[in-house]
Design a protein around this motif. Structure first.
Motif, PDB file in Angstrom:
ATOM      1  N   PHE A 268       0.817  -1.207   0.000  1.00  0.00           N
ATOM      2  CA  PHE A 268       0.000   0.000   0.000  1.00  0.00           C
ATOM      3  C   PHE A 268       0.855   1.263   0.000  1.00  0.00           C
ATOM      4  O   PHE A 268       0.514   2.252  -0.646  1.00  0.00           O
ATOM      5  CB  PHE A 268      -0.938  -0.014   1.208  1.00  0.00           C
ATOM      6  N   SER A 269       1.972   1.245   0.716  1.00  0.00           N
ATOM      7  CA  SER A 269       2.826   2.424   0.822  1.00  0.00           C
ATOM      8  C   SER A 269       3.526   2.774  -0.483  1.00  0.00           C
ATOM      9  O   SER A 269       4.133   3.845  -0.580  1.00  0.00           O
ATOM     10  CB  SER A 269       3.870   2.232   1.927  1.00  0.00           C
ATOM     11  N   LEU A 270       3.455   1.927  -1.504  1.00  0.00           N
ATOM     12  CA  LEU A 270       4.055   2.184  -2.802  1.00  0.00           C
ATOM     13  C   LEU A 270       3.062   2.805  -3.789  1.00  0.00           C
ATOM     14  O   LEU A 270       3.411   3.007  -4.948  1.00  0.00           O
ATOM     15  CB  LEU A 270       4.630   0.896  -3.393  1.00  0.00           C
ATOM     16  N   TYR A 271       1.859   3.111  -3.347  1.00  0.00           N
ATOM     17  CA  TYR A 271       0.832   3.668  -4.216  1.00  0.00           C
ATOM     18  C   TYR A 271       0.411   5.059  -3.769  1.00  0.00           C
ATOM     19  O   TYR A 271       0.197   5.301  -2.577  1.00  0.00           O
ATOM     20  CB  TYR A 271      -0.403   2.764  -4.239  1.00  0.00           C
ATOM     21  N   SER A 272       0.285   5.967  -4.744  1.00  0.00           N
ATOM     22  CA  SER A 272      -0.430   7.211  -4.515  1.00  0.00           C
ATOM     23  C   SER A 272      -1.923   6.907  -4.558  1.00  0.00           C
ATOM     24  O   SER A 272      -2.349   5.970  -5.239  1.00  0.00           O
ATOM     25  CB  SER A 272      -0.074   8.250  -5.575  1.00  0.00           C
ATOM     26  N   MET A 273      -2.716   7.692  -3.835  1.00  0.00           N
ATOM     27  CA  MET A 273      -4.143   7.430  -3.741  1.00  0.00           C
ATOM     28  C   MET A 273      -4.937   8.674  -4.113  1.00  0.00           C
ATOM     29  O   MET A 273      -4.531   9.798  -3.805  1.00  0.00           O
ATOM     30  CB  MET A 273      -4.523   6.997  -2.323  1.00  0.00           C
ATOM     31  N   GLY A 274      -6.075   8.466  -4.763  1.00  0.00           N
ATOM     32  CA  GLY A 274      -6.920   9.571  -5.168  1.00  0.00           C
ATOM     33  C   GLY A 274      -8.382   9.302  -4.890  1.00  0.00           C
ATOM     34  O   GLY A 274      -8.807   8.152  -4.750  1.00  0.00           O
ATOM     35  N   TRP A 275      -9.150  10.385  -4.789  1.00  0.00           N
ATOM     36  CA  TRP A 275     -10.606  10.331  -4.720  1.00  0.00           C
ATOM     37  C   TRP A 275     -11.182  11.055  -5.934  1.00  0.00           C
ATOM     38  O   TRP A 275     -10.753  12.171  -6.257  1.00  0.00           O
ATOM     39  CB  TRP A 275     -11.142  10.986  -3.445  1.00  0.00           C
ATOM     40  N   PHE A 276     -12.139  10.435  -6.593  1.00  0.00           N
ATOM     41  CA  PHE A 276     -12.869  11.008  -7.715  1.00  0.00           C
ATOM     42  C   PHE A 276     -14.356  10.885  -7.442  1.00  0.00           C
ATOM     43  O   PHE A 276     -14.775  10.088  -6.613  1.00  0.00           O
ATOM     44  CB  PHE A 276     -12.509  10.290  -9.023  1.00  0.00           C
ATOM     45  N   ARG A 277     -15.162  11.675  -8.161  1.00  0.00           N
ATOM     46  CA  ARG A 277     -16.609  11.584  -8.000  1.00  0.00           C
ATOM     47  C   ARG A 277     -17.289  11.748  -9.347  1.00  0.00           C
ATOM     48  O   ARG A 277     -16.760  12.358 -10.266  1.00  0.00           O
ATOM     49  CB  ARG A 277     -17.122  12.631  -7.009  1.00  0.00           C
ATOM     50  N   GLN A 278     -18.496  11.194  -9.438  1.00  0.00           N
ATOM     51  CA  GLN A 278     -19.280  11.293 -10.660  1.00  0.00           C
ATOM     52  C   GLN A 278     -20.743  11.511 -10.299  1.00  0.00           C
ATOM     53  O   GLN A 278     -21.352  10.680  -9.631  1.00  0.00           O
ATOM     54  CB  GLN A 278     -19.124  10.042 -11.523  1.00  0.00           C
ATOM     55  N   ALA A 279     -21.289  12.642 -10.742  1.00  0.00           N
ATOM     56  CA  ALA A 279     -22.687  12.974 -10.534  1.00  0.00           C
ATOM     57  C   ALA A 279     -23.498  12.552 -11.752  1.00  0.00           C
ATOM     58  O   ALA A 279     -22.951  12.411 -12.851  1.00  0.00           O
ATOM     59  CB  ALA A 279     -22.842  14.469 -10.289  1.00  0.00           C
ATOM     60  N   PRO A 280     -24.815  12.356 -11.589  1.00  0.00           N
ATOM     61  CA  PRO A 280     -25.649  11.965 -12.728  1.00  0.00           C
ATOM     62  C   PRO A 280     -25.530  12.944 -13.891  1.00  0.00           C
ATOM     63  O   PRO A 280     -25.637  14.156 -13.712  1.00  0.00           O
ATOM     64  CB  PRO A 280     -27.060  11.976 -12.143  1.00  0.00           C
ATOM     65  N   GLY A 281     -25.285  12.420 -15.096  1.00  0.00           N
ATOM     66  CA  GLY A 281     -25.185  13.244 -16.286  1.00  0.00           C
ATOM     67  C   GLY A 281     -23.885  13.998 -16.440  1.00  0.00           C
ATOM     68  O   GLY A 281     -23.757  14.801 -17.376  1.00  0.00           O
ATOM     69  N   LYS A 282     -22.914  13.776 -15.555  1.00  0.00           N
ATOM     70  CA  LYS A 282     -21.642  14.489 -15.616  1.00  0.00           C
ATOM     71  C   LYS A 282     -20.478  13.512 -15.730  1.00  0.00           C
ATOM     72  O   LYS A 282     -20.606  12.325 -15.431  1.00  0.00           O
ATOM     73  CB  LYS A 282     -21.458  15.368 -14.375  1.00  0.00           C
ATOM     74  N   GLU A 283     -19.325  14.029 -16.173  1.00  0.00           N
ATOM     75  CA  GLU A 283     -18.116  13.231 -16.271  1.00  0.00           C
ATOM     76  C   GLU A 283     -17.501  13.024 -14.894  1.00  0.00           C
ATOM     77  O   GLU A 283     -17.718  13.810 -13.970  1.00  0.00           O
ATOM     78  CB  GLU A 283     -17.097  13.904 -17.191  1.00  0.00           C
ATOM     79  N   ARG A 284     -16.718  11.951 -14.767  1.00  0.00           N
ATOM     80  CA  ARG A 284     -15.995  11.720 -13.531  1.00  0.00           C
ATOM     81  C   ARG A 284     -14.951  12.818 -13.331  1.00  0.00           C
ATOM     82  O   ARG A 284     -14.207  13.151 -14.251  1.00  0.00           O
ATOM     83  CB  ARG A 284     -15.321  10.349 -13.562  1.00  0.00           C
ATOM     84  N   GLU A 285     -14.898  13.387 -12.127  1.00  0.00           N
ATOM     85  CA  GLU A 285     -13.997  14.498 -11.870  1.00  0.00           C
ATOM     86  C   GLU A 285     -13.095  14.232 -10.672  1.00  0.00           C
ATOM     87  O   GLU A 285     -13.463  13.540  -9.724  1.00  0.00           O
ATOM     88  CB  GLU A 285     -14.786  15.800 -11.649  1.00  0.00           C
TER      89      GLU A 285
END
Length: 125
Positions: free
Chosen positions: A29-46
Motif C-alpha cells: 500500500f505504501s508504494l501507491y499514490s491514492m486519489g478520490w474522484f466523484r461522478q454525478a448523474p449526467g456528468k463526467e468523472r472528476e
C-alpha cells in the motif's frame, strides 16, 4: 492486484460532514499514490483529491479546497476523505483509486490502475 473498498457514504444535510474511508488489500500500500474522484448523474468523472505514496504531498480540486481533507494511514492500508461544509453540488458517487508511486499526474483518472466500487454521497438542501 490491489483491491479497494469504499465506505462511509450516506445522506446528509447541506452544511454537514461525512468521512469516507477506503480499505486497500496487500502489503504494498505504501508504494501507491491514492486519489478520490466523484461522478454525478449526467456528468463526467472528476478529480476531488489525491495524496502521494509518502503522504507528504496532497492535491485538491478548486471546488473542494478548504472543505475536504485527504489523509492516509499506511500501517492500516487506509485512505480517508473528510468532507466538511457539504453542498448539494457535492452529491455524487465517490470512488477511491490507486496509482503506482512513479506516476505524477495525480489529477487525471488515466493515472490510476485500480478503482473501488464507489459509495453514494447525497447532500440535501
Amino acid at each position: 492486484q490491489v483491491q479497494l473498498v469504499e465506505s462511509g457514504g450516506g445522506l446528509v444535510q447541506a452544511g454537514g460532514s461525512l468521512r469516507l474511508s477506503c480499505a486497500a488489500s496487500g502489503r504494498s500500500f505504501s508504494l501507491y499514490s491514492m486519489g478520490w474522484f466523484r461522478q454525478a448523474p449526467g456528468k463526467e468523472r472528476e478529480f476531488v483529491a489525491a495524496i502521494s505514496s509518502s503522504g507528504i504531498s496532497t492535491y485538491y480540486s478548486d471546488s473542494v479546497k478548504g472543505r475536504f481533507t485527504i489523509s492516509r494511514t499506511n500501517a492500516k492500508n487506509m485512505v480517508y476523505l473528510q468532507m466538511n461544509s457539504l453542498k448539494p453540488e457535492d452529491t455524487a458517487v465517490y470512488y477511491c483509486a490507486a496509482a503506482p508511486y512513479q506516476r505524477t499526474q495525480l489529477t487525471s483518472p488515466l493515472t490510476y490502475d485500480y478503482w473501488g466500487q464507489g459509495t453514494q454521497v447525497t447532500v440535501s438542501a
